[in-house]
Write a protein that holds these residues in place. Structure first.
Motif, PDB file in Angstrom:
ATOM      1  N   LEU A   1       5.469  14.404  -7.184  1.00 44.51           N
ATOM      2  CA  LEU A   1       6.916  14.318  -7.019  1.00 44.51           C
ATOM      3  C   LEU A   1       7.635  15.175  -8.053  1.00 44.51           C
ATOM      4  CD1 LEU A   1       9.350  12.897  -5.629  1.00 44.51           C
ATOM      5  CD2 LEU A   1       9.200  11.158  -7.408  1.00 44.51           C
ATOM      6  N   ALA A   2       7.079  15.270  -9.268  1.00 47.90           N
ATOM      7  CA  ALA A   2       7.747  15.970 -10.359  1.00 47.90           C
ATOM      8  C   ALA A   2       7.613  17.477 -10.274  1.00 47.90           C
ATOM      9  CB  ALA A   2       7.188  15.477 -11.700  1.00 47.90           C
ATOM     10  N   LEU A   3       6.517  17.975  -9.726  1.00 49.98           N
ATOM     11  CA  LEU A   3       6.270  19.417  -9.733  1.00 49.98           C
ATOM     12  C   LEU A   3       7.346  20.238  -9.015  1.00 49.98           C
ATOM     13  CD1 LEU A   3       2.395  19.679  -9.315  1.00 49.98           C
ATOM     14  CD2 LEU A   3       3.766  20.196 -11.342  1.00 49.98           C
ATOM     15  N   PRO A   4       7.821  19.845  -7.818  1.00 53.25           N
ATOM     16  CA  PRO A   4       8.873  20.652  -7.193  1.00 53.25           C
ATOM     17  C   PRO A   4      10.130  20.757  -8.054  1.00 53.25           C
ATOM     18  CG  PRO A   4       7.898  19.171  -5.592  1.00 53.25           C
ATOM     19  CD  PRO A   4       7.363  18.754  -6.923  1.00 53.25           C
ATOM     20  N   GLY A   5      10.511  19.645  -8.720  1.00 56.47           N
ATOM     21  CA  GLY A   5      11.666  19.707  -9.606  1.00 56.47           C
ATOM     22  C   GLY A   5      11.457  20.683 -10.746  1.00 56.47           C
TER      23      GLY A   5
ATOM     24  N   SER B   1      11.524  10.657  -1.139  1.00 57.09           N
ATOM     25  CA  SER B   1      10.320  11.018  -0.408  1.00 57.09           C
ATOM     26  C   SER B   1       9.296   9.902  -0.495  1.00 57.09           C
ATOM     27  CB  SER B   1       9.717  12.295  -0.987  1.00 57.09           C
ATOM     28  OG  SER B   1       9.116  12.035  -2.231  1.00 57.09           O
ATOM     29  N   PRO B   2       8.350   9.849   0.445  1.00 60.79           N
ATOM     30  CA  PRO B   2       7.314   8.829   0.389  1.00 60.79           C
ATOM     31  C   PRO B   2       6.519   8.839  -0.903  1.00 60.79           C
ATOM     32  CG  PRO B   2       7.345   9.866   2.535  1.00 60.79           C
ATOM     33  CD  PRO B   2       8.295  10.640   1.682  1.00 60.79           C
ATOM     34  N   LEU B   3       6.485   9.953  -1.614  1.00 65.69           N
ATOM     35  CA  LEU B   3       5.784   9.973  -2.899  1.00 65.69           C
ATOM     36  C   LEU B   3       6.407   8.982  -3.869  1.00 65.69           C
ATOM     37  CD1 LEU B   3       5.263  13.807  -3.401  1.00 65.69           C
ATOM     38  CD2 LEU B   3       3.500  12.111  -2.941  1.00 65.69           C
TER      39      LEU B   3
ATOM     40  N   LEU C   1      10.304  18.344 -14.827  1.00 70.90           N
ATOM     41  CA  LEU C   1       9.432  17.202 -14.562  1.00 70.90           C
ATOM     42  C   LEU C   1      10.181  15.884 -14.717  1.00 70.90           C
ATOM     43  CD1 LEU C   1       6.234  18.461 -16.425  1.00 70.90           C
ATOM     44  CD2 LEU C   1       6.494  18.237 -13.950  1.00 70.90           C
ATOM     45  N   ALA C   2      11.051  15.801 -15.722  1.00 74.36           N
ATOM     46  CA  ALA C   2      11.771  14.553 -15.985  1.00 74.36           C
ATOM     47  C   ALA C   2      12.767  14.209 -14.891  1.00 74.36           C
ATOM     48  CB  ALA C   2      12.478  14.625 -17.336  1.00 74.36           C
ATOM     49  N   THR C   3      13.199  15.205 -14.084  1.00 72.94           N
ATOM     50  CA  THR C   3      14.132  14.885 -13.006  1.00 72.94           C
ATOM     51  C   THR C   3      13.522  13.916 -11.995  1.00 72.94           C
ATOM     52  OG1 THR C   3      13.434  16.878 -11.811  1.00 72.94           O
ATOM     53  CG2 THR C   3      15.407  17.050 -13.180  1.00 72.94           C
ATOM     54  N   SER C   4      12.203  13.828 -11.939  1.00 73.02           N
ATOM     55  CA  SER C   4      11.583  12.868 -11.024  1.00 73.02           C
ATOM     56  C   SER C   4      11.916  11.431 -11.423  1.00 73.02           C
ATOM     57  CB  SER C   4      10.070  13.059 -10.989  1.00 73.02           C
ATOM     58  OG  SER C   4       9.486  12.752 -12.241  1.00 73.02           O
ATOM     59  N   LEU C   5      12.231  11.213 -12.697  1.00 73.67           N
ATOM     60  CA  LEU C   5      12.614   9.868 -13.134  1.00 73.67           C
ATOM     61  C   LEU C   5      13.959   9.459 -12.558  1.00 73.67           C
ATOM     62  CD1 LEU C   5      11.526   9.760 -16.894  1.00 73.67           C
ATOM     63  CD2 LEU C   5      10.358   8.807 -14.902  1.00 73.67           C
ATOM     64  N   ASP C   6      14.800  10.431 -12.177  1.00 70.61           N
ATOM     65  CA  ASP C   6      16.045  10.071 -11.505  1.00 70.61           C
ATOM     66  C   ASP C   6      15.752   9.273 -10.243  1.00 70.61           C
ATOM     67  OD1 ASP C   6      17.790  11.392 -13.321  1.00 70.61           O
ATOM     68  OD2 ASP C   6      17.261  13.294 -12.399  1.00 70.61           O
TER      69      ASP C   6
ATOM     70  N   GLY D   1       0.805  -1.208   0.000  1.00 68.86           N
ATOM     71  CA  GLY D   1       0.000   0.000   0.000  1.00 68.86           C
ATOM     72  C   GLY D   1       0.829   1.244   0.000  1.00 68.86           C
ATOM     73  N   GLY D   2       0.153   2.386   0.053  1.00 69.00           N
ATOM     74  CA  GLY D   2       0.842   3.668   0.007  1.00 69.00           C
ATOM     75  C   GLY D   2       1.241   4.112   1.397  1.00 69.00           C
ATOM     76  N   TYR D   3       1.699   5.350   1.465  1.00 72.12           N
ATOM     77  CA  TYR D   3       2.132   5.939   2.714  1.00 72.12           C
ATOM     78  C   TYR D   3       1.096   6.925   3.202  1.00 72.12           C
ATOM     79  CZ  TYR D   3       6.737   3.908   2.202  1.00 72.12           C
ATOM     80  OH  TYR D   3       7.783   3.032   2.077  1.00 72.12           O
ATOM     81  N   GLY D   4       1.326   7.383   4.413  1.00 72.71           N
ATOM     82  CA  GLY D   4       0.394   8.319   5.011  1.00 72.71           C
ATOM     83  C   GLY D   4       0.302   9.621   4.236  1.00 72.71           C
ATOM     84  N   HIS D   5      -0.872  10.215   4.273  1.00 74.81           N
ATOM     85  CA  HIS D   5      -1.079  11.443   3.518  1.00 74.81           C
ATOM     86  C   HIS D   5      -0.310  12.615   4.113  1.00 74.81           C
ATOM     87  CE1 HIS D   5      -4.026   9.757   0.834  1.00 74.81           C
ATOM     88  NE2 HIS D   5      -4.630   9.198   1.862  1.00 74.81           N
ATOM     89  N   ASP D   6       0.061  12.514   5.394  1.00 70.50           N
ATOM     90  CA  ASP D   6       0.811  13.626   5.972  1.00 70.50           C
ATOM     91  C   ASP D   6       2.166  13.764   5.321  1.00 70.50           C
ATOM     92  OD1 ASP D   6       2.250  11.990   8.863  1.00 70.50           O
ATOM     93  OD2 ASP D   6       1.420  11.128   7.029  1.00 70.50           O
ATOM     94  N   PHE D   7       2.784  12.633   4.942  1.00 70.20           N
ATOM     95  CA  PHE D   7       4.049  12.704   4.222  1.00 70.20           C
ATOM     96  C   PHE D   7       3.813  13.082   2.765  1.00 70.20           C
ATOM     97  CE2 PHE D   7       7.132  11.421   7.226  1.00 70.20           C
ATOM     98  CZ  PHE D   7       6.507  10.546   8.090  1.00 70.20           C
ATOM     99  N   ALA D   8       2.810  12.433   2.143  1.00 69.31           N
ATOM    100  CA  ALA D   8       2.596  12.618   0.707  1.00 69.31           C
ATOM    101  C   ALA D   8       2.240  14.050   0.377  1.00 69.31           C
ATOM    102  CB  ALA D   8       1.490  11.688   0.221  1.00 69.31           C
TER     103      ALA D   8
END
Length: 665
Positions: free
Chosen positions: A451-455, A37-39, A283-288, A19-26
């Motif tokens: 995850l990609a948006l901050p990058g 990151s948990p994302l 956006l593509a840096t999230s693939l790293d 399953g996923g992680y808690g929404h507080d982290f996500a």
């Protein structure tokens, strides 16, 4: 290319289930800036929940890494690869190749994927070499004398020897560790050497290394760090120059046509960067992170799944971008002179034909990097960069297409890049991580986007601070816009030297921090800073001494040449601070504090540099020199703030955090 920095200490929390992680982290923006990151873990956990092991492509190490030299039948040895994994080698990643200025993404942390045999061997060699330099292992060449003879040899040894000076008192000398693999025996064993012997050698080396680290006996010298950083940097510099030549070729080809055309190319490139290239690369840096974690989990075909998912998302993003580019002329005409706006819009409409291929290449680059195939993009550029130069000459001059020939060459080159990379993956290496097209790529986009948006925000913000100067210069006049095009091209070219240096320093510092060698990491940081200053002074001298010759490479227009020559001294001074800022960014990444660098950039550029630029450029009517003085002061402030933060940081705490996270991972 070969490398870039990646090894910063970042938390690595393993999922406890499917399953996923808690929404507080996500939902935490700060957490989403982190590679681990948990994302990212949520994306992987969801994908794993949908597939069985056979669907995901779980195989033994040698099947995942066929290029590493494995035979596919060494399961017993490979089962404990992680336990005896290297501590002094981290994969570089997280690089966004900018069409103007490359930037560091916020990519992978210390929880890197499994390494190939060649990478593990490199780490072993580095560990063994450090033990020898600290006199904890016998010298590699026993026939060499330990003491230099003669003045020349003594001076040479003092300047270039990587060995730590021995203590004068025998009582203070560290005990030598004598258990070592024989130099005549291969590390991985041979047909006449039992396979278990190589494994035992690795275990002995681990014991030696851990004992020496625990006793605080591992030191380094500035000579070793200078040599290491130089080796890390050299291939990066070549790759970055090749990548940047794709844009420089168009500037050179068009500059000879006239002032109007030269300024229009700069304006079109700026628009393309802000509206398309920077968002795609960010956006593509999230693939790293996503591809690396999928590959490290052993589910190799999930790497291809992440690539498909991001590619579809980027292609959808190109729909609104295409609408903007097709209607660019009236938009640009509201801000600058109409003739420049028309030519810039023509450039954008033609290069739009290469935008989808650009998105494919950015994703494909991360696909091969996640597998440790960092030379793949270098081989691609070695073909594409010369071809781009030839096409610019052919289309613009030989065939007489003029201005239109430059964007045609750009579009053709951009379409070449993913094709060449596909051929490399298909015929050479990398296809093992491709599991075919999957419908699952159309699902599970939410965590990926978050995850990609901050990058994307960080890359766009960094680029926009510089690109906005181009738009501002267009309001001064056509000649100023043309001169700005030359200045941006020159300063971006010189930036290709300190930026690779910063990546090398980031990688080395992070490796030493991960190995709990804090003093050695500080030594490496000092060497990197000095290297940045030396490179900066070299660039200062180059631009200042050739300020009348450099613009003649781009244009023969006397007014443009004079404007460039008058502004280049300011740009020359900026080179020193630009190099120092690049190094400080790298060191922050190396100690895992890159978020501070992101915030410092935003504050210094937007609250200090740009207001000063506009005040001097337009308020005091200093024009181009005034615009560049503001940026120079902004870079100086960034350097001061970041070096102060690095100096005040508790490096022992950073190393402890890295150790805890590695243990948790």
């Amino acid at each position: 290319m070969a490398s870039s920095g990646s090894g910063q200490p970042i938390p690595a929390k393993k999922p406890s289930g499917s399953g996923g992680y808690g929404h507080d982290f996500a939902s935490s923006l700060a957490a989403s800036f982190r590679a681990s990151s948990p994302l990212a873990q949520e994306v992987l956990a969801r994908d794993l929940a949908e597939y069985t092991d056979s669907d995901s492509g779980v195989d033994d190490y040698d099947e995942i890494h066929p290029a590493a030299g494995g035979s596919g039948n060494d399961d017993e040895d490979d089962d404990d690869d992680d336990e005896r994994g290297p501590t002094l080698y981290r994969r570089p990643s997280g690089i966004a190749f900018g069409t103007i200025r490359p930037s560091l993404g916020l990519g992978a942390g210390l929880d890197d994927p499994l390494l190939t045999r060649a990478e593990r061997t490199r780490s072993r060699d580095a560990e063994r070499s450090l033990l020898r330099d600290n006199h904890l292992l016998p010298p590699k060449h026993h026939h060499r004398t330990t003491q230099p003879t003669g003045v020349v040899r003594s001076l040479y040894t003092r300047l270039f020897s990587t060995k730590v000076p021995q203590r004068t008192s025998d009582a203070e000398a560290p005990p030598q560790i004598i258990v070592e693999p024989s130099e005549t025996q291969p590390l991985l064993g041979t047909a006449t050497t039992p396979h278990r012997t190589a494994r035992e050698h690795d275990e002995h080396l681990n014991q030696q290394w851990e004992a020496a680290v625990a006793a605080g006996q591992i030191k380094t010298t500035w000579q070793r760090e200078a040599k290491t950083i130089a080796v890390y940097s050299r291939s990066l510099i070549i790759t970055f120059l090749l990548q940047y030549s794709l844009n420089v070729a168009s500037i050179f080809a068009v500059g000879r046509l006239g002032t109007l055309e030269l300024g229009a190319v700069s304006l079109a490139t700026m628009t393309a960067n802000i509206t398309c290239y920077a968002p795609i690369q960010g956006l593509a840096t999230s693939l790293d992170t996503l591809c690396a974690q999928a590959y490290g989990s052993g589910h190799k075909t999930l790497v291809g799944l992440q690539l498909q998912r991001m590619t579809y998302f980027l292609l959808l993003l190109l729909i609104p971008i295409s609408a903007i580019w097709l209607k660019a002329e009236p938009i640009l005409a509201t801000m600058i002179e109409a003739d420049s706006a028309k030519l810039a819009a023509d450039y954008l409409r033609i290069t739009l034909l290469g935008a989808p291929a650009y998105a494919l290449f950015e994703g494909g680059k991360r696909f091969v990097q996640a597998q440790g195939l960092f030379h793949a993009t270098t081989y691609v550029l070695l073909i594409a960069a010369p071809a781009n130069i030839v096409m610019n000459w052919l289309f613009v001059w030989h065939l007489g297409w003029g201005y239109v020939g430059a964007p045609v060459a750009v579009a053709v080159t951009q379409n070449m890049l993913p094709v060449l990379l596909f051929l490399y993956v298909w015929k050479v290496d990398g296809s093992q991580a491709w599991g075919g097209f999957k419908w699952a790529a159309l699902r599970n986009w939410g965590p990926m986007i978050r995850l990609a948006l901050p990058g994307m925000i960080m890359v766009v913000a960094e680029w926009f601070a510089f690109e906005i100067l181009t738009l501002a210069s267009g309001r001064i006049g056509v000649s100023s816009l043309a001169a700005q095009s030359v200045l941006v091209t020159v300063t971006s070219t010189t930036f290709q030297i300190p930026f690779p240096l910063s990546i090398a320093g980031s990688t080395r510092v992070a490796n030493l921090i991960g190995a709990k060698l804090v003093d050695a990491a500080k030594t490496s940081a000092y060497v990197t800073v000095v290297g940045g200053v030396i490179v900066g002074l070299f660039n200062v001298t180059l631009l200042a001494s050739l300020r009348y010759q450099i613009p003649l490479l781009f244009t023969q227009d006397a007014e443009v040449v004079e404007l460039v020559a008058r502004t280049l001294p300011v740009c020359a001074i900026m080179q020193l601070f630009d190099g120092m800022a690049a190094v400080s960014h790298g060191l922050l990444r190396g100690i895992g504090r890159q978020e501070f660098g992101g915030y410092a950039n935003l504050v210094c550029y937007y609250l200090v540099a740009l207001p000063i630029s506009f005040g001097l450029g337009f308020g005091l009517d200093w024009r181009l020199p005034g615009l560049w003085i503001g940026v120079t002061l902004g870079l100086l402030l960034v350097s001061i703030v970041e070096y102060w933060f690095i100096y005040q940081s508790d490096w022992d705490l950073v190393a402890k955090e890295a150790e805890n996270r590695n243990a948790a991972g």
